[in-house]
Write a protein that holds these residues in place. Structure first.
Motif, PDB file in Angstrom:
ATOM      1  N   HIS A 144       0.864  -1.181   0.000  1.00  0.00           N
ATOM      2  CA  HIS A 144       0.000   0.000   0.000  1.00  0.00           C
ATOM      3  C   HIS A 144       0.899   1.228   0.000  1.00  0.00           C
ATOM      4  CE1 HIS A 144      -2.272   3.182   2.300  1.00  0.00           C
ATOM      5  NE2 HIS A 144      -3.034   2.974   1.240  1.00  0.00           N
ATOM      6  N   THR A 145       0.639   2.130  -0.935  1.00  0.00           N
ATOM      7  CA  THR A 145       1.317   3.419  -0.960  1.00  0.00           C
ATOM      8  C   THR A 145       0.255   4.489  -1.138  1.00  0.00           C
ATOM      9  OG1 THR A 145       1.763   3.171  -3.339  1.00  0.00           O
ATOM     10  CG2 THR A 145       3.542   2.573  -1.838  1.00  0.00           C
ATOM     11  N   ARG A 146       0.645   5.741  -0.977  1.00  0.00           N
ATOM     12  CA  ARG A 146      -0.323   6.835  -1.071  1.00  0.00           C
ATOM     13  C   ARG A 146       0.287   7.980  -1.872  1.00  0.00           C
ATOM     14  NH1 ARG A 146      -5.094   8.273   1.078  1.00  0.00           N
ATOM     15  NH2 ARG A 146      -5.433  10.437   1.582  1.00  0.00           N
ATOM     16  N   LEU A 147      -0.509   8.485  -2.814  1.00  0.00           N
ATOM     17  CA  LEU A 147      -0.078   9.607  -3.639  1.00  0.00           C
ATOM     18  C   LEU A 147      -0.160  10.919  -2.870  1.00  0.00           C
ATOM     19  CD1 LEU A 147      -1.978   8.786  -6.946  1.00  0.00           C
ATOM     20  CD2 LEU A 147       0.494   8.726  -6.605  1.00  0.00           C
ATOM     21  N   LYS A 148       0.717  11.843  -3.220  1.00  0.00           N
ATOM     22  CA  LYS A 148       0.579  13.218  -2.753  1.00  0.00           C
ATOM     23  C   LYS A 148      -0.620  13.802  -3.495  1.00  0.00           C
ATOM     24  CE  LYS A 148       5.511  13.908  -1.970  1.00  0.00           C
ATOM     25  NZ  LYS A 148       6.733  14.577  -2.459  1.00  0.00           N
ATOM     26  N   PRO A 149      -1.432  14.614  -2.846  1.00  0.00           N
ATOM     27  CA  PRO A 149      -2.578  15.217  -3.534  1.00  0.00           C
ATOM     28  C   PRO A 149      -2.135  15.968  -4.797  1.00  0.00           C
ATOM     29  CG  PRO A 149      -2.733  15.597  -1.177  1.00  0.00           C
ATOM     30  CD  PRO A 149      -1.374  14.993  -1.433  1.00  0.00           C
ATOM     31  N   GLY A 150      -2.887  15.776  -5.854  1.00  0.00           N
ATOM     32  CA  GLY A 150      -2.621  16.457  -7.113  1.00  0.00           C
ATOM     33  C   GLY A 150      -1.639  15.746  -8.034  1.00  0.00           C
ATOM     34  N   ALA A 199       3.438   8.361 -15.614  1.00  0.00           N
ATOM     35  CA  ALA A 199       4.706   7.672 -15.381  1.00  0.00           C
ATOM     36  C   ALA A 199       4.551   6.172 -15.600  1.00  0.00           C
ATOM     37  CB  ALA A 199       5.213   7.955 -13.968  1.00  0.00           C
ATOM     38  N   HIS A 200       3.439   5.620 -15.126  1.00  0.00           N
ATOM     39  CA  HIS A 200       3.245   4.177 -15.256  1.00  0.00           C
ATOM     40  C   HIS A 200       2.785   3.759 -16.655  1.00  0.00           C
ATOM     41  CE1 HIS A 200       3.918   4.289 -10.998  1.00  0.00           C
ATOM     42  NE2 HIS A 200       4.163   2.992 -11.088  1.00  0.00           N
ATOM     43  N   ALA A 201       2.324   4.699 -17.439  1.00  0.00           N
ATOM     44  CA  ALA A 201       2.008   4.403 -18.842  1.00  0.00           C
ATOM     45  C   ALA A 201       3.282   4.405 -19.688  1.00  0.00           C
ATOM     46  CB  ALA A 201       1.016   5.424 -19.382  1.00  0.00           C
ATOM     47  N   ASN A 202       4.382   4.872 -19.068  1.00  0.00           N
ATOM     48  CA  ASN A 202       5.650   5.005 -19.796  1.00  0.00           C
ATOM     49  C   ASN A 202       6.818   4.437 -18.991  1.00  0.00           C
ATOM     50  OD1 ASN A 202       4.800   6.772 -22.182  1.00  0.00           O
ATOM     51  ND2 ASN A 202       3.937   7.839 -20.433  1.00  0.00           N
ATOM     52  N   ILE A 203       6.662   3.210 -18.510  1.00  0.00           N
ATOM     53  CA  ILE A 203       7.723   2.560 -17.736  1.00  0.00           C
ATOM     54  C   ILE A 203       8.944   2.361 -18.635  1.00  0.00           C
ATOM     55  CG2 ILE A 203       8.377   0.484 -16.438  1.00  0.00           C
ATOM     56  CD1 ILE A 203       6.188   1.824 -14.969  1.00  0.00           C
ATOM     57  N   GLN A 252      12.854   5.530  -8.645  1.00  0.00           N
ATOM     58  CA  GLN A 252      12.506   5.782  -7.251  1.00  0.00           C
ATOM     59  C   GLN A 252      12.557   7.278  -6.928  1.00  0.00           C
ATOM     60  OE1 GLN A 252      11.033   3.617  -5.326  1.00  0.00           O
ATOM     61  NE2 GLN A 252      11.241   2.193  -7.034  1.00  0.00           N
ATOM     62  N   ALA A 253      13.468   7.998  -7.562  1.00  0.00           N
ATOM     63  CA  ALA A 253      13.518   9.452  -7.373  1.00  0.00           C
ATOM     64  C   ALA A 253      12.240  10.093  -7.902  1.00  0.00           C
ATOM     65  CB  ALA A 253      14.746  10.035  -8.064  1.00  0.00           C
ATOM     66  N   ARG A 254      11.759   9.625  -9.045  1.00  0.00           N
ATOM     67  CA  ARG A 254      10.512  10.145  -9.608  1.00  0.00           C
ATOM     68  C   ARG A 254       9.323   9.794  -8.712  1.00  0.00           C
ATOM     69  NH1 ARG A 254       7.362  13.710 -11.147  1.00  0.00           N
ATOM     70  NH2 ARG A 254       5.899  13.262 -12.812  1.00  0.00           N
ATOM     71  N   MET A 255       9.282   8.558  -8.228  1.00  0.00           N
ATOM     72  CA  MET A 255       8.181   8.151  -7.345  1.00  0.00           C
ATOM     73  C   MET A 255       8.203   8.944  -6.041  1.00  0.00           C
ATOM     74  SD  MET A 255       6.295   6.086  -9.013  1.00  0.00           S
ATOM     75  CE  MET A 255       6.726   7.080 -10.458  1.00  0.00           C
ATOM     76  N   GLU A 307       3.501  10.058  -0.969  1.00  0.00           N
ATOM     77  CA  GLU A 307       3.639  10.690   0.345  1.00  0.00           C
ATOM     78  C   GLU A 307       4.816  10.139   1.115  1.00  0.00           C
ATOM     79  OE1 GLU A 307       0.065  10.628   2.658  1.00  0.00           O
ATOM     80  OE2 GLU A 307      -0.749  12.338   1.577  1.00  0.00           O
ATOM     81  N   VAL A 308       4.950   8.835   1.138  1.00  0.00           N
ATOM     82  CA  VAL A 308       6.049   8.193   1.854  1.00  0.00           C
ATOM     83  C   VAL A 308       6.732   7.245   0.895  1.00  0.00           C
ATOM     84  CG1 VAL A 308       6.670   6.667   3.759  1.00  0.00           C
ATOM     85  CG2 VAL A 308       4.841   8.348   4.056  1.00  0.00           C
ATOM     86  N   GLN A 309       8.003   7.416   0.755  1.00  0.00           N
ATOM     87  CA  GLN A 309       8.776   6.548  -0.123  1.00  0.00           C
ATOM     88  C   GLN A 309       9.642   5.666   0.758  1.00  0.00           C
ATOM     89  OE1 GLN A 309       8.374   6.183  -3.248  1.00  0.00           O
ATOM     90  NE2 GLN A 309      10.120   4.950  -3.782  1.00  0.00           N
ATOM     91  N   ASP A 310       9.603   4.363   0.530  1.00  0.00           N
ATOM     92  CA  ASP A 310      10.417   3.476   1.363  1.00  0.00           C
ATOM     93  C   ASP A 310      11.872   3.506   0.900  1.00  0.00           C
ATOM     94  OD1 ASP A 310      11.100   1.263  -0.443  1.00  0.00           O
ATOM     95  OD2 ASP A 310       8.952   0.841  -0.416  1.00  0.00           O
TER      96      ASP A 310
END
Length: 104
Positions: free
Chosen positions: A8-14, A22-26, A77-80, A85-88
């Motif tokens: 489970h991860t969470r996006l920053k709003p917006g 990004a995921h359409a262009n891996i 990972q830098a892009r993610m 919100e939280v990057q492991d």
């Protein structure tokens, strides 16, 4: 043997549109790195800002360790980190979301 790991991860709003783009262009080199690290499949669902991942992988901790310093994974990972919100830390010490039940 393949294991399935839920995350489970969470996006920053917006950032929803940027994350989808990004995921359409891996990058192909990232796909190859994931496969080389034993990933058989990685699926992501989004509900609002919440992201739910299911990763089918030979060895989850080994995959995380293999990708931690991989040159294809570092920029990803830098892009993610810009979008989540939280990057492991890719330590590989986690085991994903605890499974509670599975249909017998």
């Amino acid at each position: 043997m393949t294991e399935s790991i839920a995350l489970h991860t969470r996006l920053k709003p917006g950032t929803e549109e940027a994350y989808a783009h990004a995921h359409a262009n891996i990058p192909p080199e990232l796909v190859e790195a994931l496969k080389g690290a034993g990933v058989r499949n990685w699926r992501i669902w989004r509900s609002g800002l919440d992201l739910f991942h299911v990763v089918d992988v030979e060895d989850y901790q080994a995959m995380r360790h293999a990708l931690a310093d991989h040159p294809a994974n570092i920029p990803w990972q830098a892009r993610m980190a810009e979008l989540l919100e939280v990057q492991d830390d890719y330590s590989g010490n986690d085991s994903g979301i605890q499974k509670v039940w599975e249909l017998p």
